[in-house]
Scaffold this motif. Structure first.
Motif, mmCIF file in Angstrom:
data_model
loop_
_atom_site.group_PDB
_atom_site.id
_atom_site.type_symbol
_atom_site.label_atom_id
_atom_site.label_comp_id
_atom_site.label_asym_id
_atom_site.label_seq_id
_atom_site.Cartn_x
_atom_site.Cartn_y
_atom_site.Cartn_z
ATOM 1 N N SER A 86 0.710 -1.101 -0.137
ATOM 2 C CA SER A 86 -0.082 -0.292 -0.041
ATOM 3 C C SER A 86 0.900 1.251 0.020
ATOM 4 O O SER A 86 2.132 1.081 0.322
ATOM 5 N N PRO A 87 0.118 2.479 -0.569
ATOM 6 C CA PRO A 87 1.036 3.464 -0.311
ATOM 7 C C PRO A 87 1.404 3.600 1.548
ATOM 8 O O PRO A 87 2.175 5.004 1.321
ATOM 9 N N ALA A 88 0.396 3.561 2.360
ATOM 10 C CA ALA A 88 0.566 3.732 3.407
ATOM 11 C C ALA A 88 1.937 3.340 4.125
ATOM 12 O O ALA A 88 1.535 3.463 5.042
ATOM 13 N N SER A 89 2.503 2.469 3.247
ATOM 14 C CA SER A 89 3.611 1.991 4.045
ATOM 15 C C SER A 89 4.628 2.866 4.209
ATOM 16 O O SER A 89 4.891 3.713 3.494
ATOM 17 N N ASP A 90 5.141 2.670 5.470
ATOM 18 C CA ASP A 90 6.300 3.688 5.849
ATOM 19 C C ASP A 90 7.725 2.535 6.436
ATOM 20 O O ASP A 90 7.722 1.520 6.449
ATOM 21 N N ARG A 105 2.038 -2.640 4.021
ATOM 22 C CA ARG A 105 0.730 -2.650 5.268
ATOM 23 C C ARG A 105 0.661 -3.326 3.072
ATOM 24 O O ARG A 105 0.990 -2.747 2.231
ATOM 25 N N HIS A 112 -6.367 -6.102 6.626
ATOM 26 C CA HIS A 112 -5.348 -6.191 5.736
ATOM 27 C C HIS A 112 -3.886 -5.797 6.341
ATOM 28 O O HIS A 112 -3.691 -5.663 6.768
ATOM 29 N N VAL A 171 0.066 -6.000 7.901
ATOM 30 C CA VAL A 171 0.631 -5.208 8.091
ATOM 31 C C VAL A 171 2.420 -6.362 8.565
ATOM 32 O O VAL A 171 2.220 -6.724 9.172
ATOM 33 N N PRO A 198 5.275 1.367 -2.922
ATOM 34 C CA PRO A 198 4.603 1.385 -3.074
ATOM 35 C C PRO A 198 3.578 0.634 -4.125
ATOM 36 O O PRO A 198 4.140 0.438 -5.325
#
Length: 166
Positions: A40-44, A49, A82, A84, A115
């Motif tokens: 996901s683009p929400a990964s860091d 994610r 989803h 993580v 992402p």
């Protein structure tokens, strides 16, 4: 273990079942090893994610968990279904069920997911995970020794070479 698929890459992450693996529905256990998940683009740095291609990953029943210790590679399952995969900058405690653990030898591969990249989990046994980590460490030790030797040779040649300024 990565290859292009359009613009995105697909990587295989080897994993062992986590403490909450048995709480997954039978269908979710089968899908976890078979289906592709997208980063996901929400990964860091804290975690990647993962969005399943089809339906969310489901537990048979969700129980309230106390906070417990976690490490990079733990794959937690929040209520949305989803997963993580915890990465290098992850917290030290977590409260979501841990359904898998990405093996230590594959943590660098986890950290390289961007992402949109796809990944699949490949189940390995704990003994295999340990063997793969030892093999990786031996390869890194050989690489370090080769680099040290090349550096020493280079420095010796530099000391023997006449100065270009003279």
């Amino acid at each position: 273990m990565a290859h292009p698929v359009g613009q995105a890459r697909v990587s295989v992450l080897r994993a062992v079942p986590g403490a909450a693996y048995g709480q997954l529905t039978q269908a979710a256990r089968e899908r976890l090893w078979r289906e592709r998940l997208a980063a996901s683009p929400a990964s860091d740095r804290m975690g990647v994610r993962l969005i399943p291609d089809a339906h969310p990953i489901e537990l048979e029943r969700r129980a309230e968990l106390r906070s417990h210790g976690v490490l990079p590679g733990a794959v937690q399952l929040p209520p949305g279904g989803h997963p993580v995969a915890l990465a290098a900058g992850c917290q030290t405690t977590g409260g979501y069920p841990v359904i898998l653990h990405v093996i230590a030898a594959d943590l660098p591969r986890l950290g390289q997911l961007r992402p949109g990249d796809g990944t699949r989990f490949l189940r390995v046994e704990l003994e295999e995970a340990q063997r793969l980590l030892l093999r990786q460490q031996r390869e890194l030790d050989r690489l370090e020794a080769a680099l040290r030797l090349r550096t020493e040779r280079f420095l010796q040649e530099q000391r023997r070479a006449p100065a270009a300024d003279s």
